[in-house]
Design a protein around this motif. Structure first.
Motif, PDB file in Angstrom:
ATOM      1  N   ASN A  37      21.619  37.133 -56.305  1.00  0.00           N
ATOM      2  CA  ASN A  37      20.714  37.374 -57.421  1.00  0.00           C
ATOM      3  C   ASN A  37      19.612  36.333 -57.608  1.00  0.00           C
ATOM      4  OD1 ASN A  37      22.255  39.663 -58.239  1.00  0.00           O
ATOM      5  ND2 ASN A  37      23.798  38.247 -59.065  1.00  0.00           N
ATOM      6  N   ASP A  38      19.823  35.108 -57.147  1.00  0.00           N
ATOM      7  CA  ASP A  38      18.902  34.043 -57.512  1.00  0.00           C
ATOM      8  C   ASP A  38      18.022  33.611 -56.336  1.00  0.00           C
ATOM      9  OD1 ASP A  38      19.867  34.090 -60.122  1.00  0.00           O
ATOM     10  OD2 ASP A  38      21.514  32.744 -59.608  1.00  0.00           O
ATOM     11  N   ASN A  39      17.892  32.307 -56.145  1.00  0.00           N
ATOM     12  CA  ASN A  39      16.988  31.756 -55.151  1.00  0.00           C
ATOM     13  C   ASN A  39      17.301  32.271 -53.746  1.00  0.00           C
ATOM     14  OD1 ASN A  39      15.248  30.201 -53.707  1.00  0.00           O
ATOM     15  ND2 ASN A  39      16.079  28.241 -54.351  1.00  0.00           N
ATOM     16  N   LYS A  40      16.311  32.841 -53.075  1.00  0.00           N
ATOM     17  CA  LYS A  40      16.493  33.354 -51.715  1.00  0.00           C
ATOM     18  C   LYS A  40      15.689  32.545 -50.694  1.00  0.00           C
ATOM     19  CE  LYS A  40      18.922  37.043 -53.000  1.00  0.00           C
ATOM     20  NZ  LYS A  40      18.368  38.405 -52.890  1.00  0.00           N
ATOM     21  N   ASN A  41      15.142  31.427 -51.119  1.00  0.00           N
ATOM     22  CA  ASN A  41      14.321  30.617 -50.227  1.00  0.00           C
ATOM     23  C   ASN A  41      15.045  29.327 -49.856  1.00  0.00           C
ATOM     24  OD1 ASN A  41      11.763  30.018 -48.857  1.00  0.00           O
ATOM     25  ND2 ASN A  41      11.626  28.365 -50.345  1.00  0.00           N
ATOM     26  N   PHE A  42      14.997  28.991 -48.570  1.00  0.00           N
ATOM     27  CA  PHE A  42      15.723  27.828 -48.065  1.00  0.00           C
ATOM     28  C   PHE A  42      14.810  26.961 -47.206  1.00  0.00           C
ATOM     29  CE2 PHE A  42      18.770  31.060 -49.023  1.00  0.00           C
ATOM     30  CZ  PHE A  42      19.852  30.366 -49.568  1.00  0.00           C
ATOM     31  N   ASP A  43      15.221  25.730 -47.046  1.00  0.00           N
ATOM     32  CA  ASP A  43      14.550  24.889 -46.066  1.00  0.00           C
ATOM     33  C   ASP A  43      14.850  25.389 -44.661  1.00  0.00           C
ATOM     34  OD1 ASP A  43      13.443  23.085 -47.911  1.00  0.00           O
ATOM     35  OD2 ASP A  43      15.303  21.937 -47.989  1.00  0.00           O
ATOM     36  N   VAL A  44      16.143  25.691 -44.408  1.00  0.00           N
ATOM     37  CA  VAL A  44      16.587  26.119 -43.076  1.00  0.00           C
ATOM     38  C   VAL A  44      17.587  27.261 -43.215  1.00  0.00           C
ATOM     39  CG1 VAL A  44      17.669  25.424 -40.907  1.00  0.00           C
ATOM     40  CG2 VAL A  44      16.376  23.746 -42.225  1.00  0.00           C
ATOM     41  N   ILE A  45      17.410  28.286 -42.392  1.00  0.00           N
ATOM     42  CA  ILE A  45      18.440  29.304 -42.212  1.00  0.00           C
ATOM     43  C   ILE A  45      19.050  29.093 -40.829  1.00  0.00           C
ATOM     44  CG2 ILE A  45      18.919  31.766 -41.884  1.00  0.00           C
ATOM     45  CD1 ILE A  45      16.763  32.377 -43.947  1.00  0.00           C
ATOM     46  N   ILE A  46      20.375  29.028 -40.806  1.00  0.00           N
ATOM     47  CA  ILE A  46      21.106  28.895 -39.538  1.00  0.00           C
ATOM     48  C   ILE A  46      21.786  30.222 -39.251  1.00  0.00           C
ATOM     49  CG2 ILE A  46      22.960  27.714 -38.317  1.00  0.00           C
ATOM     50  CD1 ILE A  46      22.444  25.284 -40.123  1.00  0.00           C
ATOM     51  N   ILE A  47      21.452  30.835 -38.135  1.00  0.00           N
ATOM     52  CA  ILE A  47      22.071  32.104 -37.753  1.00  0.00           C
ATOM     53  C   ILE A  47      23.175  31.800 -36.756  1.00  0.00           C
ATOM     54  CG2 ILE A  47      21.685  34.357 -36.704  1.00  0.00           C
ATOM     55  CD1 ILE A  47      18.829  34.242 -37.743  1.00  0.00           C
ATOM     56  N   GLY A  48      24.405  31.999 -37.198  1.00  0.00           N
ATOM     57  CA  GLY A  48      25.583  31.654 -36.410  1.00  0.00           C
ATOM     58  C   GLY A  48      26.348  30.542 -37.093  1.00  0.00           C
ATOM     59  N   ILE A  69      23.702  29.430 -44.051  1.00  0.00           N
ATOM     60  CA  ILE A  69      24.323  29.844 -42.790  1.00  0.00           C
ATOM     61  C   ILE A  69      24.649  31.327 -42.898  1.00  0.00           C
ATOM     62  CG2 ILE A  69      26.215  29.453 -41.178  1.00  0.00           C
ATOM     63  CD1 ILE A  69      26.726  26.785 -42.714  1.00  0.00           C
ATOM     64  N   ILE A  70      24.211  32.096 -41.920  1.00  0.00           N
ATOM     65  CA  ILE A  70      24.552  33.524 -41.865  1.00  0.00           C
ATOM     66  C   ILE A  70      25.438  33.745 -40.643  1.00  0.00           C
ATOM     67  CG2 ILE A  70      23.678  35.884 -41.701  1.00  0.00           C
ATOM     68  CD1 ILE A  70      21.041  34.902 -42.866  1.00  0.00           C
ATOM     69  N   ASP A  71      26.627  34.295 -40.863  1.00  0.00           N
ATOM     70  CA  ASP A  71      27.576  34.474 -39.767  1.00  0.00           C
ATOM     71  C   ASP A  71      28.345  35.768 -39.957  1.00  0.00           C
ATOM     72  OD1 ASP A  71      29.053  33.138 -37.404  1.00  0.00           O
ATOM     73  OD2 ASP A  71      30.672  33.754 -38.740  1.00  0.00           O
ATOM     74  N   ALA A 140      12.861  31.088 -45.115  1.00  0.00           N
ATOM     75  CA  ALA A 140      13.101  29.677 -44.806  1.00  0.00           C
ATOM     76  C   ALA A 140      11.882  29.108 -44.095  1.00  0.00           C
ATOM     77  CB  ALA A 140      14.337  29.510 -43.934  1.00  0.00           C
ATOM     78  N   HIS A 141      11.711  27.799 -44.220  1.00  0.00           N
ATOM     79  CA  HIS A 141      10.634  27.119 -43.503  1.00  0.00           C
ATOM     80  C   HIS A 141      10.980  26.984 -42.021  1.00  0.00           C
ATOM     81  CE1 HIS A 141       8.812  26.246 -47.354  1.00  0.00           C
ATOM     82  NE2 HIS A 141       9.946  25.697 -47.765  1.00  0.00           N
ATOM     83  N   LYS A 142      12.284  26.819 -41.718  1.00  0.00           N
ATOM     84  CA  LYS A 142      12.730  26.620 -40.341  1.00  0.00           C
ATOM     85  C   LYS A 142      13.927  27.526 -40.051  1.00  0.00           C
ATOM     86  CE  LYS A 142       9.871  23.148 -40.053  1.00  0.00           C
ATOM     87  NZ  LYS A 142       8.613  23.268 -39.269  1.00  0.00           N
ATOM     88  N   LEU A 143      14.076  27.878 -38.767  1.00  0.00           N
ATOM     89  CA  LEU A 143      15.227  28.648 -38.305  1.00  0.00           C
ATOM     90  C   LEU A 143      15.981  27.864 -37.245  1.00  0.00           C
ATOM     91  CD1 LEU A 143      14.091  32.338 -37.656  1.00  0.00           C
ATOM     92  CD2 LEU A 143      15.667  31.535 -39.405  1.00  0.00           C
ATOM     93  N   VAL A 144      17.298  27.952 -37.280  1.00  0.00           N
ATOM     94  CA  VAL A 144      18.137  27.426 -36.203  1.00  0.00           C
ATOM     95  C   VAL A 144      19.007  28.574 -35.697  1.00  0.00           C
ATOM     96  CG1 VAL A 144      20.000  25.860 -35.577  1.00  0.00           C
ATOM     97  CG2 VAL A 144      18.188  25.073 -37.105  1.00  0.00           C
ATOM     98  N   PHE A 145      18.895  28.882 -34.415  1.00  0.00           N
ATOM     99  CA  PHE A 145      19.765  29.881 -33.813  1.00  0.00           C
ATOM    100  C   PHE A 145      20.957  29.170 -33.181  1.00  0.00           C
ATOM    101  CE2 PHE A 145      16.220  32.723 -34.291  1.00  0.00           C
ATOM    102  CZ  PHE A 145      16.831  33.960 -34.461  1.00  0.00           C
ATOM    103  N   ALA A 146      22.142  29.474 -33.684  1.00  0.00           N
ATOM    104  CA  ALA A 146      23.387  28.901 -33.165  1.00  0.00           C
ATOM    105  C   ALA A 146      24.336  30.039 -32.823  1.00  0.00           C
ATOM    106  CB  ALA A 146      24.002  27.958 -34.199  1.00  0.00           C
ATOM    107  N   THR A 147      23.785  31.041 -32.147  1.00  0.00           N
ATOM    108  CA  THR A 147      24.543  32.266 -31.874  1.00  0.00           C
ATOM    109  C   THR A 147      25.386  32.170 -30.614  1.00  0.00           C
ATOM    110  OG1 THR A 147      22.568  33.140 -30.776  1.00  0.00           O
ATOM    111  CG2 THR A 147      22.913  33.763 -33.067  1.00  0.00           C
ATOM    112  N   GLY A 148      25.261  31.068 -29.867  1.00  0.00           N
ATOM    113  CA  GLY A 148      26.058  30.927 -28.658  1.00  0.00           C
ATOM    114  C   GLY A 148      25.668  31.944 -27.607  1.00  0.00           C
ATOM    115  N   VAL A 149      26.631  32.348 -26.795  1.00  0.00           N
ATOM    116  CA  VAL A 149      26.370  33.312 -25.727  1.00  0.00           C
ATOM    117  C   VAL A 149      27.240  34.549 -25.928  1.00  0.00           C
ATOM    118  CG1 VAL A 149      25.770  31.508 -24.062  1.00  0.00           C
ATOM    119  CG2 VAL A 149      28.123  32.344 -24.173  1.00  0.00           C
ATOM    120  N   LYS A 150      26.807  35.630 -25.340  1.00  0.00           N
ATOM    121  CA  LYS A 150      27.584  36.868 -25.333  1.00  0.00           C
ATOM    122  C   LYS A 150      28.074  37.109 -23.916  1.00  0.00           C
ATOM    123  CE  LYS A 150      27.304  41.852 -26.188  1.00  0.00           C
ATOM    124  NZ  LYS A 150      26.405  42.969 -26.587  1.00  0.00           N
TER     125      LYS A 150
END
Length: 269
Positions: A37-48, A69-71, A140-150
């Motif tokens: 419901n609230d703040n949806k803005n971040f400095d960094v979003i980490i995917i994984g 972190i989105i996982d 987010a201002h920055k993204l980090v992909f930490a999804t590893g390998v498939k």
């Protein structure tokens, strides 16, 4: 107008965690909020949100960065029963290590964790916008992909069911548990030779399965045969197993081969 971009482009533009920490950020307030419901803005979003993502989040949290972190909860080691050769964590289930790490990371109140799957990304004037499978959007201002390998499994029935349990890729991680057992190497060419040279330190009861015509050179074949390691070129139909523990290789001609473990190195992306 925001332009949709591919995952590959996002990875290039998002960069690694160290890059994200090194680049300057605008000043941000760190009030507590509800993701829905609230703040949806971040400095960094980490995917994984497995080991790599949590490590990045801890460093960023300690730097007072506002992090999401989105996982999706499907790490590539999810079938592996125990972690080994990992100091202080030998014999611990990988998911238990991740849960302990997550609990430590979330003690930093600028770090949030969302169980969801990132499905779309857009480049914006101020950074990035990520949309999840459940329809939530975050910027987010920055993204980090930490999804590893498939891991890309071969088209052999039973292989994926045994992956990480009795079909294994690393003797340093899993070899001790199957030492001296009847073991197969599912590989061809250079990989088959490399595995044969390496794994015979853990077991002498080895057989190479090329799953079709061998691509080993004569010199490579001679090196393997010198150590009494048979090379079987039959095509494999499926792996017979019990809850991921391999029992037999069944070939296309319906002949079988009993064994307890198989080393293999699938392709990955």
């Amino acid at each position: 107008m925001n332009k949709k971009i591919t995952r590959r482009t996002l990875i290039k533009q998002g960069g690694l965690a160290l890059t994200a920490m090194a680049l300057p950020f605008p000043l941000t307030s760190f009030e507590k909020f509800n993701l829905m419901n609230d703040n949806k803005n971040f400095d960094v979003i980490i995917i994984g949100g497995s080991y790599a993502g949590l490590s990045a989040a801890m460093a960023l949290g300690r730097a007072l960065r506002n992090v999401l972190i989105i996982d999706s909860g499907l790490p590539c080691n999810r079938q592996t029963p125990h972690s080994h050769n990992f100091i202080t964590q030998d014999g611990v289930k990988p998911s238990a290590i991740a849960e302990a790490a997550k609990a430590q990371v979330l003690k930093y109140n600028t770090v949030k964790f969302l169980n969801d799957l990132a499905v779309e990304g857009k480049k914006t004037k101020k950074g990035f916008e990520i949309t999840t499978q459940n329809g939530l959007s975050f910027t987010a201002h920055k993204l980090v992909f930490a999804t590893g390998v498939k891991d890309i499994m071969p088209d052999i029935k039973g292989f994926s069911d045994c992956w990480g349990i009795s079909v294994i890729h690393c003797p340093y991680c899993h070899g001790y548990e199957v030492k001296d057992k009847k073991t197969g190497i599912l590989a061809n060419g250079n990989f088959a030779l490399h595995y044969a040279q390496l794994i015979r330190n853990w077991t002498k009861d080895l057989t190479v399965f090329t799953n079709g015509k061998s691509t080993l050179t004569q010199e490579q074949t001679d090196k393997i045969s010198k150590h009494n390691i048979p090379i079987i070129e039959k095509e494999i139909a499926y792996l017979k197993h019990e809850k991921g523990k391999v029992q037999q290789i069944v070939f296309q001609d319906l002949s079988t081969f009993d064994l307890k473990a198989i080393y293999s190195r699938p392709d990955f992306e």
